[in-house]
Design a protein around this motif. Structure first.
Motif, PDB file in Angstrom:
ATOM      1  N   TRP A 162      38.204  25.326  36.649  1.00 25.69           N
ATOM      2  CA  TRP A 162      38.769  26.453  36.950  1.00 25.69           C
ATOM      3  C   TRP A 162      39.664  26.993  36.068  1.00 25.69           C
ATOM      4  O   TRP A 162      40.445  26.172  35.518  1.00 25.69           O
ATOM      5  CB  TRP A 162      39.468  26.391  38.382  1.00 25.69           C
ATOM      6  CG  TRP A 162      40.155  27.465  38.890  1.00 25.69           C
ATOM      7  CD1 TRP A 162      39.930  28.600  39.521  1.00 25.69           C
ATOM      8  CD2 TRP A 162      41.664  27.588  38.425  1.00 25.69           C
ATOM      9  NE1 TRP A 162      40.784  29.389  39.750  1.00 25.69           N
ATOM     10  CE2 TRP A 162      42.064  29.169  39.167  1.00 25.69           C
ATOM     11  CE3 TRP A 162      42.687  26.930  37.835  1.00 25.69           C
ATOM     12  CZ2 TRP A 162      43.350  29.501  39.195  1.00 25.69           C
ATOM     13  CZ3 TRP A 162      44.009  27.565  37.906  1.00 25.69           C
ATOM     14  CH2 TRP A 162      44.171  28.610  38.312  1.00 25.69           C
TER      15      TRP A 162
ATOM     16  N   GLY B 276      42.707  29.998  35.183  1.00 25.37           N
ATOM     17  CA  GLY B 276      43.784  31.046  35.541  1.00 25.37           C
ATOM     18  C   GLY B 276      44.862  31.246  34.530  1.00 25.37           C
ATOM     19  O   GLY B 276      44.996  30.629  33.412  1.00 25.37           O
ATOM     20  N   GLU B 277      45.328  32.614  34.624  1.00 18.98           N
ATOM     21  CA  GLU B 277      46.375  33.113  33.919  1.00 18.98           C
ATOM     22  C   GLU B 277      47.220  33.802  34.575  1.00 18.98           C
ATOM     23  O   GLU B 277      47.075  34.576  35.597  1.00 18.98           O
ATOM     24  CB  GLU B 277      45.714  33.749  32.664  1.00 18.98           C
ATOM     25  CG  GLU B 277      46.594  34.579  31.856  1.00 18.98           C
ATOM     26  CD  GLU B 277      45.807  35.551  30.797  1.00 18.98           C
ATOM     27  OE1 GLU B 277      45.054  35.176  30.061  1.00 18.98           O
ATOM     28  OE2 GLU B 277      46.076  36.691  31.153  1.00 18.98           O
TER      29      GLU B 277
ATOM     30  N   ARG C  74      43.546  23.312  40.999  1.00 17.89           N
ATOM     31  CA  ARG C  74      43.912  24.907  40.631  1.00 17.89           C
ATOM     32  C   ARG C  74      45.405  25.229  41.293  1.00 17.89           C
ATOM     33  O   ARG C  74      45.584  24.591  42.300  1.00 17.89           O
ATOM     34  CB  ARG C  74      42.979  25.654  41.081  1.00 17.89           C
ATOM     35  CG  ARG C  74      42.798  25.910  42.756  1.00 17.89           C
ATOM     36  CD  ARG C  74      41.713  27.028  42.972  1.00 17.89           C
ATOM     37  NE  ARG C  74      42.583  28.249  42.904  1.00 17.89           N
ATOM     38  CZ  ARG C  74      41.936  29.455  42.853  1.00 17.89           C
ATOM     39  NH1 ARG C  74      41.108  29.587  43.377  1.00 17.89           N
ATOM     40  NH2 ARG C  74      42.907  30.522  43.058  1.00 17.89           N
TER      41      ARG C  74
ATOM     42  N   TYR D 277      48.808  32.237  44.286  1.00 21.53           N
ATOM     43  CA  TYR D 277      47.774  32.592  43.363  1.00 21.53           C
ATOM     44  C   TYR D 277      46.338  32.270  43.934  1.00 21.53           C
ATOM     45  O   TYR D 277      46.059  31.114  44.115  1.00 21.53           O
ATOM     46  CB  TYR D 277      47.929  31.490  42.053  1.00 21.53           C
ATOM     47  CG  TYR D 277      47.192  31.878  40.757  1.00 21.53           C
ATOM     48  CD1 TYR D 277      47.756  32.566  39.902  1.00 21.53           C
ATOM     49  CD2 TYR D 277      45.745  31.605  40.821  1.00 21.53           C
ATOM     50  CE1 TYR D 277      47.038  32.959  38.819  1.00 21.53           C
ATOM     51  CE2 TYR D 277      44.985  32.198  39.702  1.00 21.53           C
ATOM     52  CZ  TYR D 277      45.719  32.820  38.758  1.00 21.53           C
ATOM     53  OH  TYR D 277      45.100  33.461  37.508  1.00 21.53           O
TER      54      TYR D 277
ATOM     55  N   HIS E 234      43.456  34.077  43.029  1.00 24.21           N
ATOM     56  CA  HIS E 234      42.536  34.649  42.236  1.00 24.21           C
ATOM     57  C   HIS E 234      41.297  33.550  41.996  1.00 24.21           C
ATOM     58  O   HIS E 234      41.782  32.317  41.697  1.00 24.21           O
ATOM     59  CB  HIS E 234      43.082  34.960  40.704  1.00 24.21           C
ATOM     60  CG  HIS E 234      43.928  36.133  40.940  1.00 24.21           C
ATOM     61  ND1 HIS E 234      43.822  37.338  41.458  1.00 24.21           N
ATOM     62  CD2 HIS E 234      45.174  36.109  40.596  1.00 24.21           C
ATOM     63  CE1 HIS E 234      44.831  37.980  41.522  1.00 24.21           C
ATOM     64  NE2 HIS E 234      45.686  37.331  40.946  1.00 24.21           N
TER      65      HIS E 234
ATOM     66  N   SER F 190      38.455  31.759  39.534  1.00 27.58           N
ATOM     67  CA  SER F 190      38.456  31.357  38.109  1.00 27.58           C
ATOM     68  C   SER F 190      38.092  32.635  37.039  1.00 27.58           C
ATOM     69  O   SER F 190      37.442  33.266  37.340  1.00 27.58           O
ATOM     70  CB  SER F 190      37.244  30.231  37.846  1.00 27.58           C
ATOM     71  OG  SER F 190      37.447  29.805  36.352  1.00 27.58           O
TER      72      SER F 190
ATOM     73  N   TYR G 245      40.173  34.856  36.268  1.00 26.45           N
ATOM     74  CA  TYR G 245      41.321  36.207  36.458  1.00 26.45           C
ATOM     75  C   TYR G 245      42.650  35.868  36.282  1.00 26.45           C
ATOM     76  O   TYR G 245      42.906  34.715  36.176  1.00 26.45           O
ATOM     77  CB  TYR G 245      41.061  36.606  37.953  1.00 26.45           C
ATOM     78  CG  TYR G 245      39.642  37.363  38.170  1.00 26.45           C
ATOM     79  CD1 TYR G 245      39.524  38.532  37.947  1.00 26.45           C
ATOM     80  CD2 TYR G 245      38.509  36.565  38.752  1.00 26.45           C
ATOM     81  CE1 TYR G 245      38.307  39.211  38.259  1.00 26.45           C
ATOM     82  CE2 TYR G 245      37.324  37.043  38.701  1.00 26.45           C
ATOM     83  CZ  TYR G 245      37.153  38.301  38.444  1.00 26.45           C
ATOM     84  OH  TYR G 245      35.706  38.978  38.761  1.00 26.45           O
ATOM     85  N   SER G 246      43.503  36.854  36.090  1.00 26.34           N
ATOM     86  CA  SER G 246      44.879  36.633  35.758  1.00 26.34           C
ATOM     87  C   SER G 246      45.724  37.695  37.008  1.00 26.34           C
ATOM     88  O   SER G 246      45.165  38.203  37.667  1.00 26.34           O
ATOM     89  CB  SER G 246      45.186  37.278  34.418  1.00 26.34           C
ATOM     90  OG  SER G 246      44.870  38.740  34.376  1.00 26.34           O
ATOM     91  N   HIS G 247      47.255  36.846  36.985  1.00 22.74           N
ATOM     92  CA  HIS G 247      48.017  37.412  37.668  1.00 22.74           C
ATOM     93  C   HIS G 247      49.112  38.205  36.916  1.00 22.74           C
ATOM     94  O   HIS G 247      49.676  37.370  36.136  1.00 22.74           O
ATOM     95  CB  HIS G 247      48.779  36.364  38.676  1.00 22.74           C
ATOM     96  CG  HIS G 247      49.529  36.906  39.690  1.00 22.74           C
ATOM     97  ND1 HIS G 247      49.151  37.281  41.063  1.00 22.74           N
ATOM     98  CD2 HIS G 247      50.866  37.072  39.414  1.00 22.74           C
ATOM     99  CE1 HIS G 247      50.430  37.900  41.721  1.00 22.74           C
ATOM    100  NE2 HIS G 247      51.370  37.531  40.641  1.00 22.74           N
TER     101      HIS G 247
END
Length: 147
Positions: A27, A29-30, A92, A122, A124, A126, A128-130
């Motif tokens: 996974w 994330g950003e 994650r 969080y 989202h 794998s 995708y970004s927030h």
């Protein structure tokens, strides 16, 4: 700075390949956001305001497996900071807190109201970004043209 981004991207790809090789579902994330200087201190971003390069931001995340991860990021020339991670799906991010730490701009060092930090879940998938809302610093002394 571009070389640093490329190295981070290559590290993420390498980690993903290692995790997939072990049969673990990976996974990624950003989290990213901006830091700006509100030159007139009027809580309204206008043409006199500018981004802050080199501002420090801390991002603290708790994972689904209850591990606490602490990240430190600095803004680039566009005032943007980014934190990214690739890990097993079971580890994650679950919830995070992003908060400004300091501005190294000599005229814009006071944290604006409402910029103490942002908590968020969080959720989202794998890849995708927030986006975190903009953190704002204000000058010690407001320039005469603002009054």
């Amino acid at each position: 700075m571009e070389a640093k981004k490329q190295k981070v991207a290559m590290d993420l790809i390498l980690l993903s390949l290692m995790l997939f090789g072990l049969g673990v579902s990976a996974w990624t994330g950003e989290i990213h956001g901006r830091v700006v200087c509100d030159v007139c201190g009027d809580s309204s971003l206008g043409p006199e305001d500018h981004v802050l390069e080199g501002a420090e931001v801390a991002v603290l995340c708790i994972t689904k497996s209850n591990e606490v991860l602490n990240y430190q990021a600095f803004t680039d020339a566009k005032g943007i900071y980014t934190v990214a991670e690739t890990m097993p799906e079971s580890d994650r991010w679950d919830a995070c807190l992003a908060r400004p730490i300091s501005s190294f701009h000599e005229h814009c060092t006071h944290l604006g109201g409402g910029s103490s930090g942002v908590k968020f879940s969080y959720t989202h998938p794998s890849g995708y970004s927030h986006a975190v809302r903009t953190f704002v610093y204000k000058p010690v002394n407001v320039p005469p043209y603002c009054i």
